[in-house]
Design an enzyme around this catalytic site. Structure first.
Site, PDB file in Angstrom:
ATOM      1  N   GLY A 147     -14.572 -20.493  -5.881  1.00  0.00           N
ATOM      2  CA  GLY A 147     -13.187 -20.960  -5.818  1.00  0.00           C
ATOM      3  C   GLY A 147     -12.898 -21.660  -4.515  1.00  0.00           C
ATOM      4  O   GLY A 147     -13.820 -22.173  -3.857  1.00  0.00           O
ATOM      5  N   VAL A 187       0.849  -1.208   0.000  1.00  0.00           N
ATOM      6  CA  VAL A 187       0.000   0.000   0.000  1.00  0.00           C
ATOM      7  C   VAL A 187       0.882   1.256   0.000  1.00  0.00           C
ATOM      8  O   VAL A 187       0.697   2.168  -0.821  1.00  0.00           O
ATOM      9  CB  VAL A 187      -0.932   0.019   1.234  1.00  0.00           C
ATOM     10  CG1 VAL A 187      -1.650   1.362   1.331  1.00  0.00           C
ATOM     11  CG2 VAL A 187      -1.941  -1.106   1.154  1.00  0.00           C
ATOM     12  N   GLU A 205      -7.551   2.788   1.918  1.00  0.00           N
ATOM     13  CA  GLU A 205      -7.178   2.355   0.563  1.00  0.00           C
ATOM     14  C   GLU A 205      -8.062   1.192   0.163  1.00  0.00           C
ATOM     15  O   GLU A 205      -8.495   0.422   1.006  1.00  0.00           O
ATOM     16  CB  GLU A 205      -5.695   1.987   0.503  1.00  0.00           C
ATOM     17  CG  GLU A 205      -5.232   0.920   1.495  1.00  0.00           C
ATOM     18  CD  GLU A 205      -5.518  -0.495   1.087  1.00  0.00           C
ATOM     19  OE1 GLU A 205      -5.755  -0.717  -0.118  1.00  0.00           O
ATOM     20  OE2 GLU A 205      -5.533  -1.381   1.951  1.00  0.00           O
ATOM     21  N   PHE A 206      -8.274   1.086  -1.145  1.00  0.00           N
ATOM     22  CA  PHE A 206      -9.080  -0.020  -1.660  1.00  0.00           C
ATOM     23  C   PHE A 206      -8.304  -0.765  -2.743  1.00  0.00           C
ATOM     24  O   PHE A 206      -8.881  -1.340  -3.667  1.00  0.00           O
ATOM     25  CB  PHE A 206     -10.403   0.513  -2.224  1.00  0.00           C
ATOM     26  CG  PHE A 206     -11.224   1.263  -1.203  1.00  0.00           C
ATOM     27  CD1 PHE A 206     -12.003   0.587  -0.273  1.00  0.00           C
ATOM     28  CD2 PHE A 206     -11.189   2.647  -1.142  1.00  0.00           C
ATOM     29  CE1 PHE A 206     -12.745   1.270   0.681  1.00  0.00           C
ATOM     30  CE2 PHE A 206     -11.927   3.348  -0.192  1.00  0.00           C
ATOM     31  CZ  PHE A 206     -12.709   2.663   0.723  1.00  0.00           C
ATOM     32  N   LEU A 207      -6.975  -0.718  -2.664  1.00  0.00           N
ATOM     33  CA  LEU A 207      -6.137  -1.323  -3.705  1.00  0.00           C
ATOM     34  C   LEU A 207      -6.190  -2.842  -3.639  1.00  0.00           C
ATOM     35  O   LEU A 207      -6.090  -3.416  -2.556  1.00  0.00           O
ATOM     36  CB  LEU A 207      -4.677  -0.901  -3.524  1.00  0.00           C
ATOM     37  CG  LEU A 207      -4.392   0.588  -3.368  1.00  0.00           C
ATOM     38  CD1 LEU A 207      -2.905   0.805  -3.167  1.00  0.00           C
ATOM     39  CD2 LEU A 207      -4.894   1.323  -4.590  1.00  0.00           C
ATOM     40  N   LEU A 256     -18.060 -12.730  -8.026  1.00  0.00           N
ATOM     41  CA  LEU A 256     -18.948 -13.889  -7.970  1.00  0.00           C
ATOM     42  C   LEU A 256     -18.279 -15.079  -8.644  1.00  0.00           C
ATOM     43  O   LEU A 256     -18.938 -15.899  -9.267  1.00  0.00           O
ATOM     44  CB  LEU A 256     -20.296 -13.554  -8.623  1.00  0.00           C
ATOM     45  CG  LEU A 256     -21.194 -12.613  -7.798  1.00  0.00           C
ATOM     46  CD1 LEU A 256     -22.457 -12.264  -8.567  1.00  0.00           C
ATOM     47  CD2 LEU A 256     -21.565 -13.223  -6.443  1.00  0.00           C
ATOM     48  N   CYS A 310      -6.084  -9.033   3.548  1.00  0.00           N
ATOM     49  CA  CYS A 310      -7.164  -8.146   4.012  1.00  0.00           C
ATOM     50  C   CYS A 310      -8.425  -8.868   4.464  1.00  0.00           C
ATOM     51  O   CYS A 310      -8.852  -8.712   5.609  1.00  0.00           O
ATOM     52  CB  CYS A 310      -7.521  -7.157   2.909  1.00  0.00           C
ATOM     53  SG  CYS A 310      -6.238  -5.944   2.635  1.00  0.00           S
ATOM     54  N   LYS A 327      15.190  -3.539   2.880  1.00  0.00           N
ATOM     55  CA  LYS A 327      14.161  -3.161   1.904  1.00  0.00           C
ATOM     56  C   LYS A 327      14.498  -1.806   1.273  1.00  0.00           C
ATOM     57  O   LYS A 327      14.388  -1.618   0.058  1.00  0.00           O
ATOM     58  CB  LYS A 327      12.802  -3.085   2.611  1.00  0.00           C
ATOM     59  CG  LYS A 327      11.641  -3.018   1.651  1.00  0.00           C
ATOM     60  CD  LYS A 327      10.354  -2.628   2.333  1.00  0.00           C
ATOM     61  CE  LYS A 327       9.598  -3.808   2.861  1.00  0.00           C
ATOM     62  NZ  LYS A 327       8.278  -3.414   3.412  1.00  0.00           N
TER      63      LYS A 327
HETATM   64  C1  UDX Z   1      -8.921  -6.759  -1.193  1.00  0.00           C
HETATM   65  C2  UDX Z   1      -9.924  -5.686  -1.668  1.00  0.00           C
HETATM   66  O1  UDX Z   1     -10.443  -6.055  -2.960  1.00  0.00           O
HETATM   67  C3  UDX Z   1      -9.277  -4.319  -1.723  1.00  0.00           C
HETATM   68  O2  UDX Z   1     -10.234  -3.343  -2.100  1.00  0.00           O
HETATM   69  C4  UDX Z   1      -8.733  -4.034  -0.327  1.00  0.00           C
HETATM   70  O3  UDX Z   1      -8.181  -2.779  -0.234  1.00  0.00           O
HETATM   71  C5  UDX Z   1      -7.707  -5.091   0.061  1.00  0.00           C
HETATM   72  O4  UDX Z   1      -8.362  -6.365   0.045  1.00  0.00           O
HETATM   73  P1  UDX Z   1      -6.942  -8.171  -2.271  1.00  0.00           P
HETATM   74  O5  UDX Z   1      -6.779  -8.804  -0.929  1.00  0.00           O
HETATM   75  O6  UDX Z   1      -5.732  -7.727  -3.006  1.00  0.00           O
HETATM   76  O7  UDX Z   1      -7.907  -6.887  -2.187  1.00  0.00           O
HETATM   77  O8  UDX Z   1      -7.649  -9.254  -3.205  1.00  0.00           O
HETATM   78  P2  UDX Z   1      -9.047  -9.442  -3.953  1.00  0.00           P
HETATM   79  O9  UDX Z   1      -8.835  -9.330  -5.401  1.00  0.00           O
HETATM   80  O10 UDX Z   1     -10.112  -8.603  -3.349  1.00  0.00           O
HETATM   81  O11 UDX Z   1      -9.328 -10.968  -3.626  1.00  0.00           O
HETATM   82  C6  UDX Z   1      -9.454 -11.422  -2.282  1.00  0.00           C
HETATM   83  C7  UDX Z   1      -9.679 -12.915  -2.242  1.00  0.00           C
HETATM   84  O12 UDX Z   1     -10.938 -13.249  -2.790  1.00  0.00           O
HETATM   85  C8  UDX Z   1      -8.653 -13.724  -3.043  1.00  0.00           C
HETATM   86  O13 UDX Z   1      -8.325 -14.880  -2.296  1.00  0.00           O
HETATM   87  C9  UDX Z   1      -9.381 -14.075  -4.333  1.00  0.00           C
HETATM   88  O14 UDX Z   1      -8.896 -15.240  -4.946  1.00  0.00           O
HETATM   89  C10 UDX Z   1     -10.794 -14.262  -3.794  1.00  0.00           C
HETATM   90  N1  UDX Z   1     -11.833 -14.049  -4.811  1.00  0.00           N
HETATM   91  C11 UDX Z   1     -12.028 -12.820  -5.373  1.00  0.00           C
HETATM   92  C12 UDX Z   1     -12.664 -15.111  -5.171  1.00  0.00           C
HETATM   93  O15 UDX Z   1     -12.511 -16.241  -4.673  1.00  0.00           O
HETATM   94  N2  UDX Z   1     -13.674 -14.876  -6.051  1.00  0.00           N
HETATM   95  C13 UDX Z   1     -13.906 -13.666  -6.624  1.00  0.00           C
HETATM   96  O16 UDX Z   1     -14.859 -13.540  -7.409  1.00  0.00           O
HETATM   97  C14 UDX Z   1     -13.052 -12.602  -6.268  1.00  0.00           C
END
Ligand code: UDX
Length: 424
Positions: free
Chosen positions: A249, A12, A147-149, A246, A256, A36
Site C-alpha cells: 500500500g 485504548v 495493549e495490542f488493539l 502483507l 502506533c 470529552k
Molecule cells: C497497530 C497494531 O496492529 C496494534 O496491535 C497496536 O496495538 C497498535 O498499532 P493500528 O495502528 O490500529 O494497530 O493499525 P494496523 O491495523 O496495525 O495498521 C497499521 C498501518 O499499517 C496502517 O497504516 C495500515 O494501513 C498499514 N497496513 C497494515 C498495511 O499497509 N498493510 C497491511 O498488510 C497491514
C-alpha cells in the site's frame, strides 16, 4: 468483580474500560478533557470505532461504567488503576513520558493500599520503574500490561486477543491483573516488566517490517513483471510466513507504528545497539509514499502543475476516523507541493483540511480531476459507479494505492489503471 479506574479515555482507555465493564467490573473512566467527559456522559463517543458505542451504552445503562473529569477522583476507590494516557514522540525520537508521570503523580495520594497500577500506554523499557518512582507508594504494585488493539477492530481485539501479556516483579499482583481477564480465552504470558514492554515494541516493529518488506517486494514485482498478489499468496501458504500484514500500500501510518518504530531505534541506540534493520524498515516506508506520489505524477502525464487530483481516503486506514500520521495526508501534501489541486473524499471527514477541498461524496471529488488516487481501503470505494466518476473527470487515470479495485471493471469504464506491485 473489581473496582477499576481508567486514566485517559482515548481509544485504548475507552475500549478497555467498556470491555472491563462488559465482563462485570465496576469501571470509572477519567479524562482531563471536560468536553470529552460530557460527550461520553451524554451517551456518545468521540471516535469512530465499530461496536464501541453499543458497548459503552451497555456499560452505562447497566450502571457499571461511568465517566468523570480528573484521575484522582477515579482512583479513590479502585483496586486497579489503568494508565492509558498518550506517549507522544519527543523531539529526539524517544517516547515522551510527561503525561504518564503526571498521571501517576496525580493518582498517587488517592490510591488504596494494595491497589495495582497497570501501565497500558506504550512506554520505553524501564518505564514501570518511572511510574513506581512517580507514585512513590511502596504499598502499591506497578504492572505492565501492553495493549495490542487495532483501531477499527479494537472491540473485537479486546474480546479475542491473541495473547495477554503481564509484566511484573510481583507474581501475586500479576495474577490479580490476569483475573480481570479471566472470561477471555487467550494464552497468558506473565513475565518481567522489561520483557513485557519490549514485547509491545518488538511486535509493532515486526508488523511494520512485514509491511515494508511486502512494499519492497511490490517494487521488485513492478521491476520484473511479477504480480505481488500472486507472490503474497504463494508466500502466505507457508505457515511460517502467513498471509497477515502483507498487503502492499502507501506505507504504514497511524498512532502506533511510526512512533513505536522510531522509539525502538532510539531505545536500542541508548542501550548501545544500532538497529539498522529497523532504520531500513522506516526508510522503505518513507520511500513508499514518494513512489505513490510518482505514480500519480506519471499518471497525469509527467507534471501536476495546474492539474486537479481526486483523492479518496484520508484516514491512515479504513474503519477509523484517525488521521494521525496518515500516509494519505502525507501523499496529498507531496501532490500539492508539486502543483496539484486536491479534491478529497473520506467517509469520516466533512470539513476542508489544509491544502485540499473535502467533498461530500466520491463523485464530487472527481469533478475536473486528471487523476483519481485511492489512498485508504474503505470498502465503499469498491461499489462506486466508475462510469459516473469517469464522466465527471477531465482525465481517465486511476492510481489504486491499496490494490482495492478490480482493474478489469474500472478499465471497462474507460480508466487507465495503475496499482501497486502489479503490471496488469
Ligand atoms: C497497530 C497494531 O496492529 C496494534 O496491535 C497496536 O496495538 C497498535 O498499532 P493500528 O495502528 O490500529 O494497530 O493499525 P494496523 O491495523 O496495525 O495498521 C497499521 C498501518 O499499517 C496502517 O497504516 C495500515 O494501513 C498499514 N497496513 C497494515 C498495511 O499497509 N498493510 C497491511 O498488510 C497491514
Amino acid at each position: 468483580m473489581a473496582d477499576v479506574a481508567i486514566v485517559g479515555t482515548g481509544y485504548v482507555g475507552l475500549t478497555t474500560g467498556a470491555f472491563l465493564a462488559h465482563v462485570g467490573h465496576r469501571v470509572t473512566c477519567a479524562d482531563l478533557d471536560p468536553a470529552k467527559i460530557e460527550l461520553l456522559n451524554g451517551g456518545d463517543i468521540p471516535i469512530v470505532e465499530p461496536g464501541l458505542l453499543e458497548l459503552v451504552r451497555e456499560g452505562v445503562d447497566g450502571g457499571r461504567l461511568r465517566f468523570i473529569v480528573g484521575a484522582a477522583s477515579a482512583a479513590v476507590n479502585a483496586d486497579f488503576v489503568f494508565l492509558c494516557v498518550q506517549t507522544p514522540q519527543g523531539s529526539d525520537g524517544a517516547a515522551d513520558l510527561r503525561y504518564i508521570e503526571a498521571a501517576a503523580r496525580e493518582v498517587a495520594p488517592a490510591l488504596r493500599s494494595q491497589s495495582v497500577v497497570i501501565n497500558k500506554s506504550t512506554v520505553p523499557v524501564g518505564s514501570t520503574l518511572v511510574v513506581e518512582r512517580a507514585l512513590s507508594r511502596s504499598d502499591v504494585n506497578v504492572v505492565s500490561n501492553p495493549e495490542f488493539l487495532r483501531e477499527g477492530s479494537a472491540v473485537h481485539d479486546c474480546f479475542h486477543p491473541d495473547r495477554i501479556v503481564i509484566g511484573s516483579e510481583d507474581h501475586a499482583a500479576a495474577i490479580r491483573v490476569a483475573e480481570l481477564y479471566e472470561s477471555i480465552k487467550a494464552p497468558l504470558l506473565i513475565t518481567d516488566p522489561a520483557s513485557a514492554e519490549t514485547i509491545k515494541y518488538a511486535s509493532n516493529a515486526f508488523l511494520a517490517t512485514k509491511i515494508s518488506f511486502v512494499n519492497a517486494i511490490a517494487n521488485v514485482c513492478e521491476a520484473v513483471g511479477a504480480d505481488v498478489r500472486e507472490v503474497v499468496l504463494g508466500m502466505g501458504y507457508d505457515k511460517r510466513i502467513g498471509f497477515e500484514f502483507l498487503r502492499p500500500g502507501p506505507g504504514w501510518g497511524g498512532s502506533c507504528f511510526p512512533k513505536d518504530t522510531k522509539a525502538l531505534v532510539r531505545i536500542a541506540e541508548d542501550a548501545g545497539y544500532d538497529f539498522d534493520l529497523l532504520k531500513g524498515v522506516i526508510a522503505v516506508n518513507e520511500e513508499q509514499k514518494e513512489r505513490i506520489t510518482i505514480k500519480v505524477v506519471e499518471a497525469a502525464g509527467g507534471s501536476l502543475q495546474g492539474t486537479t487530483v481526486a483523492a479518496w481516503g484520508l484516514t491512515f486506514k479504513a474503519r477509523t476516523d484517525d488521521q494521525r500520521d496518515s500516509p494519505a495526508l502525507d501523499i496529498i501534501r507531496r501532490l500539492t507541493a508539486l502543483g496539484a489541486s486536491v479534491r478529497a473524499y473520506d467517509p469520516t471527514v466533512t470539513d476542508d483540511l489544509p491544502g485540499m477541498e473535502v467533498c461530500a461524496d466520491p463523485y464530487a471529488a472527481c469533478e475536473g480531476a486528471a487523476v483519481l488516487v485511492v489512498l485508504t481501503e474503505w470498502d465503499e470505494f469498491r461499489w462506486v459507479d466508475f462510469g459516473k466518476c469517469r464522466a465527471a473527470m477531465a482525465g481517465a487515470a486511476l492510481v489504486d494505492a491499496r490494490n482495492l479495485l478490480d482493474p478489469a471493471s474500472v478499465r471497462r469504464q474507460g480508466f487507465a489503471y495503475t496499482g501497486v506491485g502489479r503490471v496488469s
